[in-house]
Scaffold this motif. Structure first.
Motif: not given
Length: 343
Positions: A113-117, A121-124, A154, A150, A71
């Motif tokens: 959850d999706f983790f943009p950091d 490009k972020g990962e699921w 996707q 991811s 996060y």
């Protein structure tokens, strides 16, 4: 001078061996995994998690910075919430609609959850957290395992978008961008059922372009298609969000106006009519300006309507009246029930 007994050295040696064995086991696990003690301090951070998060275990073990791997600002991980009691309301606060209780492990939770950091490009991620208890059942820590989903996620998103696009294409007229006749029939049935259920009304407006066949004969079908497409844009521009428009067939169009009675639907119809009258069309073969008009027939749903055909027939009669009495006008026809109730 106090000398430690050989039994002390033997005990410490066994503990050290156990720690090394546990570390080896955790590092052989291909799932990214970390373990917290009861003080939320990281005690294990395996190689798979290092690769996923780019956070080295040497910088993480012994700290309470597990949040930094996932996060942008400080907040509890799922493992932290397990240590704090694993209460539904606390988990829901941070993972609302994204978690469930584990069907395999008591007092464990699973989440997505999706983790943009994480990553470029972020990962699921799919992750599970469970408590670690001592022999007396007291929580002394928590373990959390993660899985990068991811690619699967996707694919699911792409499939859903593809299905939505296909559904949209299947109900859309590709020339005008309006809905097609098949979807009109389905929607009109739904609106009639809703009107009966909630004792409400809606308007139905049939539209026919005046002298369109002659226009097609004079200027060709390509120019005719251009007119149909631009008229579709004129219709859409004048609708409310709740209204829906359809290409009924050829040069005929239809609009469903939920919650609208005659006065309101006549306003919409006249706006469309005037916009069309003021629109100048130019044909490539003839630079003379070309104008066009349309006729409109409106009706309002009634408690007497048991079938959609009754509504369509009534609107069609109003449209016929507009055509017969000069074209380029709006006519309406309602049932006796509505006429009697009118002021």
């Amino acid at each position: 001078m106090i000398l430690a007994s050989s039994s002390d050295f033997s005990y410490k040696s066994k503990l050290h061996q156990q720690d090394n064995l546990l570390e080896t086991i955790f590092n052989r696990i291909t799932l990214p995994t970390f373990v917290l003690d009861q003080n939320h301090t990281i005690v294990f951070w395996n190689h798979a998690l290092e690769q996923l998060t780019s956070h080295n275990k040497n910088n993480m073990i012994g700290t309470q910075n597990q949040w930094m791997a996932f996060y942008a600002s400080k907040r509890p991980t799922l493992a932290d919430l397990i240590i704090e009691g694993g209460k539904d309301d606390a988990v829901s606060h941070f993972y609302k609609n994204k978690y469930r209780k584990s069907p395999l492990i008591e007092d464990a939770f699973e989440a997505e959850d999706f983790f943009p950091d994480i990553g470029g490009k972020g990962e699921w991620l799919s992750f599970t957290a469970a408590s670690i208890k001592d022999e007396n059942g007291n929580v002394i820590g928590a373990i959390e395992t993660l899985l990068n989903i991811s690619v699967t996620k996707q694919s699911q998103i792409a499939l859903k978008e593809s299905e939505e696009r296909y559904k949209q294409l299947s109900i859309t007229d590709n020339l005008t961008g309006l809905y097609n006749k098949r979807h009109f029939t389905e929607r009109l049935m739904t609106e009639l059922e809703r009107a009966h259920r909630y004792d409400q009304h809606f308007s139905l407006c049939l539209i026919d372009l005046d002298n369109f066949k002659q226009m097609n004969d004079n200027y060709g079908h390509l120019f005719g298609d251009q007119i149909l497409a631009e008229f579709g844009c004129i219709i859409k521009k004048n609708l409310r969000n709740s209204d829906t428009a359809y290409r009924y067939g050829g040069e005929e169009f239809v609009i469903i106006l939920p919650g609208s009675l005659l006065d309101g639907s006549r306003v919409v119809a006249n706006r469309i009519r005037v916009d069309l009258v003021e629109k100048i069309f130019l044909c490539d073969d003839d630079q003379n300006p070309i104008t066009l008009t349309a006729s409109f027939g409106i009706t309002v749903s009634s408690s007497e309507d048991s079938k959609i055909e009754e509504l369509i027939r009534r609107a069609d009669k109003a449209l016929y009246l507009a055509k017969k009495t000069g074209k380029n006008k709006v006519e309406s026809l309602v049932t006796s029930v509505l006429s009697a109730g009118s002021p």
